[in-house]
Design a protein around this motif. Structure first.
Motif, PDB file in Angstrom:
ATOM      1  N   THR A  20       8.961  -4.258 -10.807  1.00 53.57           N
ATOM      2  CA  THR A  20       9.827  -4.139  -9.638  1.00 53.57           C
ATOM      3  C   THR A  20       9.282  -3.073  -8.688  1.00 53.57           C
ATOM      4  O   THR A  20       8.379  -2.309  -9.044  1.00 53.57           O
ATOM      5  CB  THR A  20      11.252  -3.739 -10.043  1.00 53.57           C
ATOM      6  N   LEU A  50      10.257  -8.180  -6.648  1.00 52.63           N
ATOM      7  CA  LEU A  50       9.632  -8.449  -7.953  1.00 52.63           C
ATOM      8  C   LEU A  50       8.203  -8.934  -7.717  1.00 52.63           C
ATOM      9  O   LEU A  50       7.987  -9.896  -6.972  1.00 52.63           O
ATOM     10  CB  LEU A  50      10.433  -9.497  -8.728  1.00 52.63           C
ATOM     11  N   ARG A  68      13.950 -11.313 -15.304  1.00 52.62           N
ATOM     12  CA  ARG A  68      14.019 -10.077 -14.522  1.00 52.62           C
ATOM     13  C   ARG A  68      15.207 -10.075 -13.568  1.00 52.62           C
ATOM     14  O   ARG A  68      15.758  -9.023 -13.253  1.00 52.62           O
ATOM     15  CB  ARG A  68      12.720  -9.882 -13.740  1.00 52.62           C
ATOM     16  N   THR A 133       9.165  -7.509 -20.568  1.00 47.06           N
ATOM     17  CA  THR A 133      10.058  -8.595 -20.144  1.00 47.06           C
ATOM     18  C   THR A 133      10.397  -9.499 -21.324  1.00 47.06           C
ATOM     19  O   THR A 133       9.508 -10.039 -21.982  1.00 47.06           O
ATOM     20  CB  THR A 133       9.435  -9.449 -19.024  1.00 47.06           C
TER      21      THR A 133
END
Length: 199
Positions: A20, A50, A68, A133
């Motif tokens: 990010t 992102l 995300r 992630t």
């Protein structure tokens, strides 16, 4: 403090494959540096705020973006069944569940499904997509139950085929599946009938 342009590649190497704007700032990458890396093709924008390194290992960008954008995102139905080897169906977009009452994030390509909050976490685990992630993933049993619950919209074949394939696997316990299904009382009768035919 932002790094000078000469150190952009060093700042980039400190970041995970997907990150990010805030994570870029923590690594010392300024907005100006980030935009420069975008212009040079070192980065790609997945959605607003992102970004992804173009040298990162290949991953499913739809799943990365969804994970995300929505921390509770959970693979379900045909997508999760395929992951568990219980279906050959490949949906046009990944099936992802969120608790009912939440909003699907903009910019994430998925077929969104909304499940009751009180049972949302039952059978939910996680699947690591890459460092930093992960996305939720329902267990095979939960996926079968959900396929039976949604058979009017997702099709009867998905539920029956998945159950048939699950029963072929070593260690499958129909009694445990039925006990788990008790959390969704309306699925008990059709699931019991299907098991009676298949066993």
């Amino acid at each position: 403090m932002s790094r000078p342009p000469a150190d952009l590649s060093a700042a980039l190497s400190d970041l995970p494959g997907t990150f990010t704007l805030a994570e870029a700032a923590e690594a010392g990458l300024s907005r100006h540096g980030l935009y420069r890396l975008l212009d040079e093709g070192e980065l790609m924008a997945l959605r607003r705020g992102l970004y992804r390194r173009t040298d990162a290992a290949p991953v499913d960008l739809d799943l990365i973006t969804a994970a995300r954008a929505a921390p509770r995102a959970t693979l379900c139905l045909a997508t999760a069944l395929a992951h568990h080897g219980l279906s050959d169906a490949i949906p046009a977009a990944p099936d992802i569940a969120l608790p009912r009452g939440t909003r699907a994030p903009a910019g994430a390509h998925a077929q969104w499904h909304f499940f009751a909050p009180e049972t949302f976490d039952l059978g939910r685990g996680t699947l690591v997509l890459e460092v930093g992630t992960a996305i939720g993933l329902y267990s095979p049993q939960r996926c079968i139950i959900d396929a039976f619950r949604t058979r009017r919209t997702e099709g009867h074949e998905l539920a029956i085929d998945a159950l048939k394939e699950w029963l072929r696997q070593r260690g499958s316990q129909p009694s445990e599946l039925m006990a788990f299904a008790a959390h969704w009382p309306r699925v008990l009768a059709p699931l019991r009938s299907a098991l009676a035919i298949l066993l």
